[in-house]
Design a protein around this motif. Sequence first.
Motif, PDB file in Angstrom:
ATOM      1  N   PHE A 333       0.648  -1.150  -0.068  1.00 12.71           N
ATOM      2  CA  PHE A 333      -0.039   0.075   0.297  1.00 12.71           C
ATOM      3  C   PHE A 333       0.866   1.003  -0.115  1.00 12.71           C
ATOM      4  O   PHE A 333       1.894   1.335   0.600  1.00 12.71           O
ATOM      5  N   ASP A 334       0.746   2.539  -0.878  1.00 11.64           N
ATOM      6  CA  ASP A 334       1.064   3.334  -0.516  1.00 11.64           C
ATOM      7  C   ASP A 334       0.536   4.380  -0.086  1.00 11.64           C
ATOM      8  O   ASP A 334      -0.839   4.165   0.508  1.00 11.64           O
ATOM      9  N   SER A 335       0.985   5.676  -0.088  1.00  9.36           N
ATOM     10  CA  SER A 335       0.175   6.894   0.957  1.00  9.36           C
ATOM     11  C   SER A 335      -1.424   7.122   0.261  1.00  9.36           C
ATOM     12  O   SER A 335      -1.915   7.754   0.866  1.00  9.36           O
ATOM     13  N   GLN A 336      -2.009   6.998  -1.096  1.00  5.98           N
ATOM     14  CA  GLN A 336      -2.782   6.853  -2.195  1.00  5.98           C
ATOM     15  C   GLN A 336      -3.860   6.055  -2.077  1.00  5.98           C
ATOM     16  O   GLN A 336      -5.099   6.406  -3.017  1.00  5.98           O
ATOM     17  N   THR A 337      -3.094   5.125  -1.707  1.00  5.06           N
ATOM     18  CA  THR A 337      -4.552   3.163  -1.537  1.00  5.06           C
ATOM     19  C   THR A 337      -4.907   3.053  -0.736  1.00  5.06           C
ATOM     20  O   THR A 337      -4.752   3.008  -0.317  1.00  5.06           O
ATOM     21  N   LEU A 338      -6.597   3.452  -0.292  1.00  3.01           N
ATOM     22  CA  LEU A 338      -6.674   3.355   0.430  1.00  3.01           C
ATOM     23  C   LEU A 338      -7.402   1.964   0.566  1.00  3.01           C
ATOM     24  O   LEU A 338      -7.695   1.006   1.723  1.00  3.01           O
ATOM     25  N   ALA A 339      -7.947   0.641  -0.481  1.00  2.00           N
ATOM     26  CA  ALA A 339      -7.741  -0.309  -0.301  1.00  2.00           C
ATOM     27  C   ALA A 339      -7.548  -1.364  -1.839  1.00  2.00           C
ATOM     28  O   ALA A 339      -7.382  -0.389  -2.600  1.00  2.00           O
ATOM     29  N   VAL A 340      -7.345  -2.474  -1.986  1.00  2.00           N
ATOM     30  CA  VAL A 340      -7.216  -3.100  -2.802  1.00  2.00           C
ATOM     31  C   VAL A 340      -8.365  -4.306  -3.250  1.00  2.00           C
ATOM     32  O   VAL A 340      -8.662  -4.891  -2.269  1.00  2.00           O
ATOM     33  N   LEU A 341      -8.867  -4.233  -4.104  1.00  2.00           N
ATOM     34  CA  LEU A 341      -9.985  -5.335  -4.726  1.00  2.00           C
ATOM     35  C   LEU A 341      -9.128  -6.490  -5.686  1.00  2.00           C
ATOM     36  O   LEU A 341      -8.385  -6.378  -7.052  1.00  2.00           O
ATOM     37  N   ARG A 342      -7.936  -7.518  -5.327  1.00  2.00           N
ATOM     38  CA  ARG A 342      -7.503  -8.744  -5.997  1.00  2.00           C
ATOM     39  C   ARG A 342      -7.612  -9.869  -6.392  1.00  2.00           C
ATOM     40  O   ARG A 342      -8.903 -10.154  -5.964  1.00  2.00           O
ATOM     41  N   GLY A 343      -7.831  -9.362  -7.561  1.00  2.00           N
ATOM     42  CA  GLY A 343      -8.121 -10.865  -8.199  1.00  2.00           C
ATOM     43  C   GLY A 343      -6.866 -12.181  -7.862  1.00  2.00           C
ATOM     44  O   GLY A 343      -6.262 -11.731  -7.839  1.00  2.00           O
ATOM     45  N   ARG A 344      -7.571 -13.155  -9.218  1.00  2.00           N
ATOM     46  CA  ARG A 344      -6.885 -13.735  -9.890  1.00  2.00           C
ATOM     47  C   ARG A 344      -5.870 -13.512 -10.633  1.00  2.00           C
ATOM     48  O   ARG A 344      -4.776 -13.964 -10.746  1.00  2.00           O
ATOM     49  N   MET A 345      -6.385 -12.509 -11.663  1.00  2.00           N
ATOM     50  CA  MET A 345      -5.028 -11.808 -12.122  1.00  2.00           C
ATOM     51  C   MET A 345      -4.568 -10.747 -12.247  1.00  2.00           C
ATOM     52  O   MET A 345      -4.269 -10.612 -12.669  1.00  2.00           O
ATOM     53  N   VAL A 346      -5.683  -9.705 -11.751  1.00  2.00           N
ATOM     54  CA  VAL A 346      -5.494  -8.561 -11.675  1.00  2.00           C
ATOM     55  C   VAL A 346      -5.249  -8.054 -10.420  1.00  2.00           C
ATOM     56  O   VAL A 346      -6.447  -8.654  -9.552  1.00  2.00           O
ATOM     57  N   ARG A 347      -5.264  -7.026 -10.093  1.00  2.00           N
ATOM     58  CA  ARG A 347      -5.265  -5.693  -8.985  1.00  2.00           C
ATOM     59  C   ARG A 347      -5.852  -4.613  -9.106  1.00  2.00           C
ATOM     60  O   ARG A 347      -5.317  -4.071  -9.948  1.00  2.00           O
ATOM     61  N   TYR A 348      -6.792  -4.041  -8.561  1.00  2.00           N
ATOM     62  CA  TYR A 348      -7.577  -3.039  -8.618  1.00  2.00           C
ATOM     63  C   TYR A 348      -7.472  -2.133  -7.082  1.00  2.00           C
ATOM     64  O   TYR A 348      -7.658  -2.235  -6.033  1.00  2.00           O
ATOM     65  N   LEU A 349      -6.924  -1.039  -7.555  1.00  2.00           N
ATOM     66  CA  LEU A 349      -6.366  -0.149  -5.996  1.00  2.00           C
ATOM     67  C   LEU A 349      -7.354   0.830  -6.353  1.00  2.00           C
ATOM     68  O   LEU A 349      -8.301   1.992  -7.500  1.00  2.00           O
ATOM     69  N   MET A 350      -8.063   1.275  -4.975  1.00  2.00           N
ATOM     70  CA  MET A 350      -8.876   2.627  -4.720  1.00  2.00           C
ATOM     71  C   MET A 350      -8.481   3.505  -4.333  1.00  2.00           C
ATOM     72  O   MET A 350      -7.703   3.811  -2.800  1.00  2.00           O
ATOM     73  N   ARG A 351      -8.540   4.106  -4.780  1.00  2.00           N
ATOM     74  CA  ARG A 351      -7.649   6.017  -4.527  1.00  2.00           C
ATOM     75  C   ARG A 351      -8.810   6.825  -4.180  1.00  2.00           C
ATOM     76  O   ARG A 351      -8.371   8.016  -4.494  1.00  2.00           O
ATOM     77  N   SER A 352      -9.893   6.688  -4.135  1.00  2.00           N
ATOM     78  CA  SER A 352     -11.552   7.690  -4.622  1.00  2.00           C
ATOM     79  C   SER A 352     -11.738   7.395  -3.339  1.00  2.00           C
ATOM     80  O   SER A 352     -12.311   5.572  -2.494  1.00  2.00           O
ATOM     81  N   ARG A 353     -12.573   7.782  -2.692  1.00  2.00           N
ATOM     82  CA  ARG A 353     -13.627   7.535  -1.429  1.00  2.00           C
ATOM     83  C   ARG A 353     -15.078   6.352  -1.765  1.00  2.00           C
ATOM     84  O   ARG A 353     -15.733   6.220  -1.539  1.00  2.00           O
ATOM     85  N   GLU A 354     -14.684   6.470  -3.877  1.00  2.00           N
ATOM     86  CA  GLU A 354     -15.665   6.039  -4.372  1.00  2.00           C
ATOM     87  C   GLU A 354     -15.350   5.278  -5.475  1.00  2.00           C
ATOM     88  O   GLU A 354     -14.946   6.468  -6.549  1.00  2.00           O
ATOM     89  N   ILE A 355     -15.653   4.498  -6.112  1.00  2.00           N
ATOM     90  CA  ILE A 355     -15.776   3.132  -7.111  1.00  2.00           C
ATOM     91  C   ILE A 355     -16.962   3.036  -7.285  1.00  2.00           C
ATOM     92  O   ILE A 355     -17.437   2.105  -7.012  1.00  2.00           O
ATOM     93  N   THR A 356     -16.333   2.569  -9.439  1.00  2.00           N
ATOM     94  CA  THR A 356     -18.072   2.079  -9.186  1.00  2.00           C
ATOM     95  C   THR A 356     -17.665   0.733 -10.037  1.00  2.00           C
ATOM     96  O   THR A 356     -16.179   0.616 -10.973  1.00  2.00           O
TER      97      THR A 356
END
Length: 454
Positions: A333-356
């Motif tokens: 985690f860096d200072s801007q990543t709030l959470a991570v949605l990790r799958g088997r192939m890719v990772r999605y970084l949540m850097r805002s308070r709301e993602i779709t």
Amino acid sequence: MATSRSEDEESLAGPKRGPATPVGTVPKRRSSSRFIKRRKFDDELVESSLAKSSRAKGGPEPPPRPGGAAGPAGGGGAAAEPPPGERKKVSRAVPPPPPPGPGPPPALPKRLKKSKPSPAPRDLGRWKPADDLLLINAVLQTNDLTSVHLGVKFSCRFTLREIQERWYSLLYDPVICKLSCQAMRQLHPEAVAAIQSKVLFSKAEEQLLTRVPSSPVPSLDTFQELLQRHPAVFYPARTPKALQLHWQLLRQYHLLQDQTVQPLPKGDQVLNFSDAEELLDDGKLRDVRDEVLEHELTVADRRQKREIRQLEQELHRWQVLVDSITGMSSPDFDSQTLAVLRGRMVRYLMRSREITLGRATKDNQIDVDLALEGPAWKISRKQGVIKLKNNGEFFIANEGRRPIFIDGRPVLGGSKWKLSNNSVVEIASLRFVFLINQELIALIRSEAARLGHQ
């Protein structure tokens, strides 16, 4: 030349019918004497079979066809022989029935088929031939259907009523009795011997066995002598080993004559569990210490602890290997990543308070395109929204048609659910792990609390 030509024309034209041919006779036909084999028609087959049967019995031959060459010529008694062509016509014609006489007409011979014995049917219902044989022998030994129901183990669980009905059917129903006997006769001798070894003991047999003393323990010779002294009492299939096993059961339940069973105390002297426990001697219950066994157990325990320690030391090496294969290493985690949605192939970084979350198209652009993880044709264009509240809690709202599973619990459309660290998010057979940056969330909570106090 003229003579030969006329002869050839006559031979091609065929024989000429003369004017003096009588009306009742058949004109001569030119035919070959060579026999041509051909298939017979149905009427010819019937005729040939009748002719053969009449010749075999020595009966009269069928009369000739009327109006032919076999008729009387000018009232004479001699019959003229028909020409070759006429013989074929006579043989093909079906002979008329013989004239009725004073005696009965000769009967045609019938082919007698040897009657084969009908095999015993295999399916006799739930009752097998082995069950019938066991039932008959058990009833002959005990003369009691209740004892047979309690003591005999059949191939199926039969009730007492079923056993009674089967026994009465074997006695009074001739059809069932015949079928059962045929089936029992086809049993293998080894199967019959095995069934006879399971026959119940009669009361006379048990009385002789109870006379054998309980101590000292008798040998097989004792039961062999018992069989030889009472051959009429014991069942013919009894062996010394079978008698010994049944005698051991009688001794186990204290049914021998030299054994006595202590009567149960009556009145207030009935012992309860605590009283019986006080009567026990703890000194007799202690096991003898086995030093060899204790040493082996100690060595095995020490070896297992050593192996566990080695595995714990090598755990981090195996973790690196597993992460390199699966690609599921711990996120940085860096200072801007709030959470991570990790799958088997890719990772999605949540850097805002709301993602779709959803499936991206030309007309619909979203933050997290789930099509990069796998087949997303079942996922809605806008499947869900993940929000971070001021108190540091994450929530996911389902805005699609299909449910979203959070740790196995379904979240239907229009509902929301709280996300925790290491929560498993499943959307249309695509699984993700939701990881939270605990340090950054702690800072956000502290900042929200400080602003609240102000």
